[in-house]
Design a protein around this motif. Structure first.
Motif, mmCIF file in Angstrom:
data_model
loop_
_atom_site.group_PDB
_atom_site.id
_atom_site.type_symbol
_atom_site.label_atom_id
_atom_site.label_comp_id
_atom_site.label_asym_id
_atom_site.label_seq_id
_atom_site.Cartn_x
_atom_site.Cartn_y
_atom_site.Cartn_z
ATOM 1 N N GLU A 1 3.554 15.386 -30.784
ATOM 2 C CA GLU A 1 3.604 16.818 -31.069
ATOM 3 C C GLU A 1 3.644 17.645 -29.791
ATOM 4 O OE1 GLU A 1 0.257 17.577 -33.620
ATOM 5 O OE2 GLU A 1 1.085 16.370 -35.250
ATOM 6 N N ALA A 2 4.236 18.832 -29.930
ATOM 7 C CA ALA A 2 4.265 19.828 -28.846
ATOM 8 C C ALA A 2 4.745 19.238 -27.523
ATOM 9 C CB ALA A 2 2.893 20.486 -28.681
ATOM 10 N N ILE A 3 5.804 18.458 -27.576
ATOM 11 C CA ILE A 3 6.392 17.981 -26.318
ATOM 12 C C ILE A 3 7.441 18.992 -25.865
ATOM 13 C CG2 ILE A 3 5.948 15.514 -26.683
ATOM 14 C CD1 ILE A 3 8.741 15.158 -27.661
ATOM 15 N N ASP A 4 7.858 18.865 -24.640
ATOM 16 C CA ASP A 4 8.830 19.797 -24.095
ATOM 17 C C ASP A 4 10.144 19.712 -24.889
ATOM 18 O OD1 ASP A 4 9.717 21.510 -21.788
ATOM 19 O OD2 ASP A 4 11.185 19.862 -21.676
ATOM 20 N N LYS A 5 10.654 20.878 -25.257
ATOM 21 C CA LYS A 5 11.828 20.931 -26.133
ATOM 22 C C LYS A 5 13.056 20.286 -25.487
ATOM 23 C CE LYS A 5 13.217 24.065 -29.658
ATOM 24 N NZ LYS A 5 13.051 25.342 -30.281
#
Ligand code: VG1
Ligand code: CO
Length: 544
Positions: free
Chosen positions: A419-423
């Motif tokens: 989750e919430a990794i760099d796009k």
């Protein structure tokens, strides 16, 4: 009552994802943000003018405020009637049920489902079409296009509208009808399941269960149905009071977030049956005594046993599962001679198949199962299905599932979420995989022979609409499979999901621990997708 037209400017980020538009509450609180999206719904769904809308949400922070905004805009946009769940509350399945039952022109559901709630957390809005289902891509795309050129919206000036008292009131030319949030849904459940038989199970005193509503929307539904209509012990429903912030928790029914329930189904004093639902009530987790039923297996068991359940005793027409869901249901369908469809992730893709009666049951690996009774996945429905099955079979959850594996084989299954990794890193990772697809077939990866590798695309068999780039599938010669996709429901960075499945036909090898069976396949996936070098993550955020 005078309509007020407010000037506005488009926002460039209002394209709905897997299930509606989801953003941080703070984003929705930006002046005109919610209003623009709602006006785009009214501008494109023209049957709503002079028509009837269903409105409700999962009770999260900003639910009540958003309902007031939408009611005023509904009046200004000439809706004839709005059916609002009492207190602004409607579970997603109940909203679908009401849209269908009263043949309305659609519904607006306020929810960010399993995402946390509160002033710094998530909010969401989605439009459901008159069949009760989430709007198909053609509709969400039209709404999105409208948001890119919107210059004004209409509203009326009014005091706060009472949404807590059942009955009707008038706002301009619009009737606002506050409806019981639970009754219509409970009535539908009574038609589908043998309540008498389930009641006997509870009355026997030999059976215990807990339902974790996770301080979300299903509390009132579960309390009324389980403790009220079915005589389950008071206290069977835990965390049953909906809270705006879900008690600070993550209303996601999985082994990690529903740990309180998991503890109650473990050990020597464990209850016989445990179940939980998510923020908006469309997901379910099913647990036996010291036993977790994967959602994919749950669907397969349902397909195999539907004929035993009152509402499905005439037989089912077919089954569908989302692409990343395990192929356990396919095996049952094959044996029973039923049609089986593989659709992209998201409930909206089941709508046409259900409307056209090609399928009766459908499900997703993400704790979603449902049937043709409505057009959303349905958490409590799944729980009642299992209760009904337990009452008929008089066996434990574990025995039912293990018997199932013996007959159909076992699809070991696990999902890793980052989750919430760099796009940009996430997109780079997917591009890299996409670029390798052509070279993968007949290669050997870590001892697995690649049979096929593709980027899943789907053509709807009913309306011919095409959905591309729905996730990367890599299938191996032993029946195992790895799927990679980026989530379409998150609100921060990107979420990478890695779905893994391995098939075991031999009953002697079906009782192993999932993570140890999957170890090698997981390793293969991590290396193939270069997860650590590309995302910096050594471990997933959640394993289910
Ligand atoms: C997730 C699940 C998907 C489900 C969707 C909405 O989407 O994977 O299967 O339909 O949530 O569920 P994504 O794009 O994040 O993988 V719910 O209960 O959040 O409305
Ligand atoms: Co949900």
């Amino acid at each position: 009552m005078k309509t007020i037209t407010i000037n506005t400017k488009p926002f460039n980020d209002q394209r709905p994802g897997t299930s509606g538009l989801r953003k941080k509450v703070k984003v929705f609180q930006t002046p005109h943000y919610l209003e623009n999206f709602v006006q785009a719904i009214f501008d494109t769904q023209t049957d709503l003018r002079g028509g009837t809308l269903v409105l409700g949400g999962d009770g999260r922070f900003y639910n009540r405020e958003a309902i007031q905004v939408i009611l005023r805009m509904a009046s200004a946009n000439s809706l004839k009637r709005v059916l609002v769940g009492q207190g602004g509350l409607l579970s997603t399945p109940a909203a679908s049920c009401i849209i269908r039952k009263y043949q309305t022109d659609g519904g607006i559901i306020l929810s960010a489902s399993h995402n946390p709630g509160g002033p710094d957390e998530d909010f969401g809005i989605k439009f459901n079409t008159p069949n009760g289902g989430p709007a198909p891509e053609s509709v969400t795309e039209a709404i999105f296009q409208r948001t890119t050129s919107i210059t004004q919206y209409d509203t009326v000036e009014s005091q706060s509208i009472d949404i807590d008292t059942l009955g009707e009131s008038i706002l301009g030319n619009t009737t606002i009808q506050i409806v019981d949030s639970v009754k219509d849904y409970a009535d539908l459940m009574m038609q589908l399941f043998d309540f008498e038989r389930i009641r006997q199970l509870f009355d026997s005193g030999l059976f215990s269960m807990r339902f974790d509503a996770m301080h979300a929307i299903t509390g009132p539904y579960a309390t009324h149905i389980l403790e009220g209509l079915l005589n389950a012990q008071p206290g069977t429903v835990m965390n049953g009071k909906p809270k705006v912030d879900f008690g600070g928790g993550h209303p996601d029914p999985n082994l990690v977030h529903a740990h309180e329930l998991v503890a109650l189904t473990s050990g020597s004093n464990a209850v016989d049956f445990g179940a939980a639902s998510d923020g908006d009530g469309d997901r379910n987790m099913v647990l036996g005594r010291n036993f977790f039923v994967t959602p994919s297996d749950s669907l397969a068991v349902m397909v195999a046993s539907a004929h035993l359940i009152k509402g499905y005793s005439d037989g089912i027409s077919g089954v569908a599962r989302s692409m990343p869901t395990s192929q356990a249901a396919d095996r049952v369908a094959k044996k029973l001679g039923l049609a089986c469809y593989e659709t992209p992730t998201g409930w909206k893709f089941f709508g046409n198949l259900l409307d056209d009666r090609k399928i009766t049951l459908c499900g997703e690996e993400s704790f979603g199962t449902g049937s043709n009774h409505i057009r959303e996945k349905d958490g409590l429905w799944a729980v009642l299905f299992w209760l009904n099955l337990l009452a008929i079979k008089q066996q434990s959850v574990e025995t039912i599932v293990k018997e199932h594996w013996k007959t159909f084989g076992r699809n070991y299954y696990t999902r890793y979420d980052y989750e919430a990794i760099d796009k940009a890193a996430a997109e780079g990772l997917m591009d890299h995989l996409r670029n390798r697809l052509n070279h993968l077939p007949s290669q050997e990866l870590n001892g697995y022979l690649v049979e096929y590798a593709d980027d899943f695309a789907y053509t709807d068999p009913i309306d011919g609409s095409r959905s591309e780039r729905q996730g990367i599938r890599i299938g191996f010669s032993d029946g195992s499979r790895i799927v990679f996709r980026l989530s379409g429901t998150g609100t921060e960075g990107a979420t990478l999901r890695v779905y893994l499945e391995a098939y075991e036909a031999d009953p002697a090898k079906q009782m192993q621990d999932t993570q140890s069976v999957m170890n090698n396949l997981v390793e293969t996936a991590l290396v193939l997708a270069e997860i650590e070098p590309r995302t910096g993550r050594t471990k997933p955020t959640v394993i289910t």
